[in-house]
Design an enzyme around this catalytic site. Sequence first.
Site, PDB file in Angstrom:
ATOM      1  N   ASP A  89      -0.336   8.022  -7.632  1.00 37.76           N
ATOM      2  CA  ASP A  89      -0.643   7.706  -6.241  1.00 37.76           C
ATOM      3  C   ASP A  89      -0.226   8.919  -5.399  1.00 37.76           C
ATOM      4  OD1 ASP A  89      -1.480   6.497  -3.939  1.00 37.76           O
ATOM      5  OD2 ASP A  89      -0.361   4.654  -4.217  1.00 37.76           O
TER       6      ASP A  89
HETATM    7  C1  BGC Z   1      -2.325   4.607  -1.334  1.00 40.05           C
HETATM    8  C2  BGC Z   1      -3.433   4.429  -2.348  1.00 40.05           C
HETATM    9  C3  BGC Z   1      -4.601   5.318  -1.989  1.00 40.05           C
HETATM   10  C4  BGC Z   1      -4.133   6.753  -1.904  1.00 40.05           C
HETATM   11  C5  BGC Z   1      -5.242   7.729  -1.601  1.00 40.05           C
HETATM   12  C6  BGC Z   1      -2.010   6.059  -1.083  1.00 40.05           C
HETATM   13  O1  BGC Z   1      -1.161   6.208   0.012  1.00 40.05           O
HETATM   14  O2  BGC Z   1      -1.184   3.944  -1.805  1.00 40.05           O
HETATM   15  O3  BGC Z   1      -3.814   3.083  -2.395  1.00 40.05           O
HETATM   16  O4  BGC Z   1      -5.598   5.166  -2.945  1.00 40.05           O
HETATM   17  O5  BGC Z   1      -3.167   6.830  -0.868  1.00 40.05           O
HETATM   18  O6  BGC Z   1      -5.699   7.621  -0.320  1.00 40.05           O
END
Ligand code: BGC
Length: 797
Positions: free
Chosen positions: A313
């Site tokens: 993530d």
């Molecule tokens: C979130 C994810 C997301 C990623 C990319 C993160 O902050 O937890 O769910 O896919 O950002 O935008």
Amino acid sequence: MFSYFRNRSLLQFRSFFFCTLVAFACFLAPHSASAQATSAAYPTAQPAPEWDDPSIEPRVEELLKKMTLEEKVGQLVQYSAGQPTGPGTGRTDYNDMLTKGQIGALFNVVTAKETNAFQRIAVEESRLHIPLIFGLDVIHGFRTEFPIPLGISATWDPLLAERAARVAAREASATGVRWTFSPMIDITRDPRWGRTAEGNGEDPFLDSAFAQAYVRGYQGRHLNNAESILACPKHYVGYGAAEGGRDYNTTEISEHTLREIYLPPFHSAIDAGAGTIMSAFNSLNGIPTSANPFTLKKILRQEWGFRGIVDSDWTSVAELMNHGIANDGATAARKAFQAGVDMDMVSSLYHDHLADLVHSGQVSETDIDEAVRHVLRIKFALGLFENPFVDEKKESSAMLQPEAVALSREVAERSVVLLKNDLLSSATPLLPLSPDVKSVAVIGPLADDGAAMMGSWGGLGNGRDAVTLRAALNQKLGEARVHYAKGAEFSTATDAQIKAAADAAKGSDVAILALGENGPEMTGEAASRAHLDLPGRQEQLLEAVVETGKPVVLLVFSGRPLILPWAFQHVPSVLAVWFPGIQAGPALVRTLFGENIPSGKLSMTWPRSLGQIPLYYNALSTGRPATQDEARFPNGHDEKFVSRYIDESNSPQFPFGFGLTYATLRYGPVELNKPELRLDWLRVGLNKSSSSGPAPLLASANVTNSGSLTVTETVQLYVRLEGTSVSEPVRALKGFQRVTLAAGETKRVVFTVPAEAFALWNDQNVFTVEAARATIWISGDSRSGTGAAIEIRNKAN
Ligand code: BGC
């Protein structure tokens, strides 16, 4: 009649069992402990996904041989090259990095022109011409916004989710985006957690069904179809169990609960062929999930045989330092990589350190090769080497196609959950409203706010594409019959605003209140709430309108269940409408006037009060269960020392699975075709056709529509097991069917219950069917009905 249970979940649970058997076989023969080796013994059980095509492998190996270590590491590096939306590295030198082959994927680039421009550098100016994959959070639509996922899950119709995902894939791929960070399939038992809005609620069976549907919708039949995009189930794993409902917080989950509740949706998504998966932010039992070899390697790779990409993530690799398991960036990169994270989203620590870690002997190049294989395999499967670019001329015509907009309305209509619909003094319920109503007041901050209809991950959704409630009412009744007063902002209101709203109600036959959260700001990521009431002065606004004595319909717009005891006591009709997307207005107006009959059911328990949270239906029993669940205060000694609050009921405001319609439904008793069931658990995993003996168990009940309209009901099947080696939930969903009933009609609803419905993760850490007393309910929600008993016997007794 559509039986989801039989068509899809059976398959899903078969492979669920199979993988457990794989694990068990690994346990028996630790030296052959790879899913690969074991699955060879059971070749029919879990076919590889379509994209995992052996013909791709020679191309992967041929390319790998030509790559320098720096180029290999480059394939494991990913940046956000669009709107910065979170903490980052401050890098902007992507063009230069691309020419050197130092980037494998970009995200947040959202137009065909921009994706093509970056792609051109990667494929024309880098030494090996390896294309990029472009990713984006396409969560509930790209340009055609659908209801938020929690709302979609309230349809209890995975096929609708699949169709919505297909529309999103078609629109996203027209811009060159071939990878979505979706579906979010975290189990959510705590509505304080803002990301509840993004998922499918609290139940692993329902969540698994939706997980598979989204994967199928995004990836389509063939990943190399230009309109297919990669799915990325997230956030692996346990992220939704954040302590206190506070985003990014620590989680502690026993292996039993992990295996039975949190893992099944991910396993289902992988079984459906998801090509990627995202490791999460949270620590799980002390080990951050982006550096957790137990979940990433043992379970995901060895037990489930996953051969796609594990993406971190956003900066979750760097966050290993904050978690306290790495004191510098190099250690964070090493720990994440060795635990099984292939690609580093945004941290830049793989870029900074992986090659040096190989040079110093701390990371092996063989392991780097394996991670690069995961990435290249997917890029070949997507057809990116053959077709790296997208046709810029076709981009705009792909958006907001009439069928897509119509589907958005259909999903929005089906997502609405009717929570309350009292009889008025005339002995008729307030809803549906008569089209002859002289005038309506439409009141509230959500009555005419297109942008708010998009929820927290609006993608490229544009508030101007949304038809609001007010606009749709104007269209239905004509502006003269619609009295609009905003009444309040989300977080504030003046006395004058409230008074104007009450006046509008006084001058109308009925008042429709559109109250709730500001979707983009109060729900989703980093939007946990410690108070779950109506924000600002909206409750006062509601009370002032109810005080006028006019009939009131409350539409609750939210990304989670809200705690609204006053409203549930005083407002005659209440509907949970989530954030319905661009067709919010038409969907809601059709529902209010009975052109759409509500059929949504809650995918998450709706608590009465904050102190009950976490509150979920599939809880374990205690040694002292309360017998008078609804009683608030103990009357005698016997009821004192039981598991309860002294100042609140144990029961929720509305249980999981609950949802009314414009008719009364009656359920008859459950009947089983046999008093006992003999199951040989080893056969459960090995025998593809039937594992429950010569004749399957059939559970059935009559369902009667005693109303005057044709309605659709989601009939639910629940199981409880007692006498097993570990405590099992007091009820667990094991099947559901949508049944349409004409006025006055009775239908016999029959479920074929497979052996898998009686399986559990036992005290020996294996999935099995144990001898047990089982109770089976067929009901309209997770609390009602009377169960029928059946003895489950196995080889041992
Ligand atoms: C979130 C994810 C997301 C990623 C990319 C993160 O902050 O937890 O769910 O896919 O950002 O935008």
